[in-house]
Design an enzyme around this catalytic site. Sequence first.
Site, short mmCIF file in Angstrom:
data_model
loop_
_atom_site.label_atom_id
_atom_site.label_comp_id
_atom_site.label_asym_id
_atom_site.label_seq_id
_atom_site.Cartn_x
_atom_site.Cartn_y
_atom_site.Cartn_z
N VAL A 1 0.87 -1.17 0.00
CA VAL A 1 0.00 0.00 0.00
C VAL A 1 0.91 1.22 0.00
O VAL A 1 2.07 1.16 0.41
CB VAL A 1 -0.97 0.04 1.20
CG1 VAL A 1 -2.03 -1.05 1.08
CG2 VAL A 1 -0.24 -0.07 2.52
N SER A 2 0.37 2.35 -0.47
CA SER A 2 1.19 3.54 -0.63
C SER A 2 1.35 4.37 0.63
O SER A 2 2.35 5.03 0.82
CB SER A 2 0.61 4.42 -1.74
OG SER A 2 0.62 3.72 -2.95
N THR A 3 0.33 4.34 1.48
CA THR A 3 0.39 5.19 2.67
C THR A 3 0.11 4.37 3.92
O THR A 3 -0.49 3.30 3.86
CB THR A 3 -0.65 6.33 2.59
OG1 THR A 3 -1.96 5.77 2.53
CG2 THR A 3 -0.40 7.21 1.37
#
Length: 179
Positions: free
Chosen positions: A8-10
């Site tokens: 996931v990016s964040t």
Amino acid sequence: MIIGYARVSTADQTLSPQIDALTAAGATRIFQDRISGSRRDRPELDRMLDQLRPGDVVVVCKYDRLARSLRDLIDIVEVIGNADAGFRSLAEDIDTTTPAGRLVFHVFGSIAEFERARIAERTREGLAAARKKGRVGGRPKALSPEARAEVQRMRGEGSKTVAEIARIFGVSRSTVLRV
């Protein structure tokens, strides 16, 4: 061994749906990164690639979880293949462990290579068309031809220092020295 990779990016996004899907696909070990896909230095991805053994299969929910672009995906799958392992993406139904899956993957790779070549060709054509119209690329000159002549005159006379000339024309010392 079926190995999963989830990303996931964040920090406020959750890996749970990916982990559930990878577990359902038979992944016995899942590497997880919480980092933007645009970053190539993803510690868990690198760790996973280092630990691959012949016969392993890397599984992802979607290929964009593994790679930031099709070119990046091709490069990563090449690393996986060099380890005599396979690659499977659940959403895109890509499976390099089967002949049909390898064919689909290579078609994707060929399309990506063709598109890169077309972009380069269009760029060259655009630059040539602009040159024909008298436009040149790059940053505009800091000084007009008249200002350049004046800088050369001032430098030749020795009436002003390089720093003073730079201040007068609002440019850097290196610009004055280049002139």
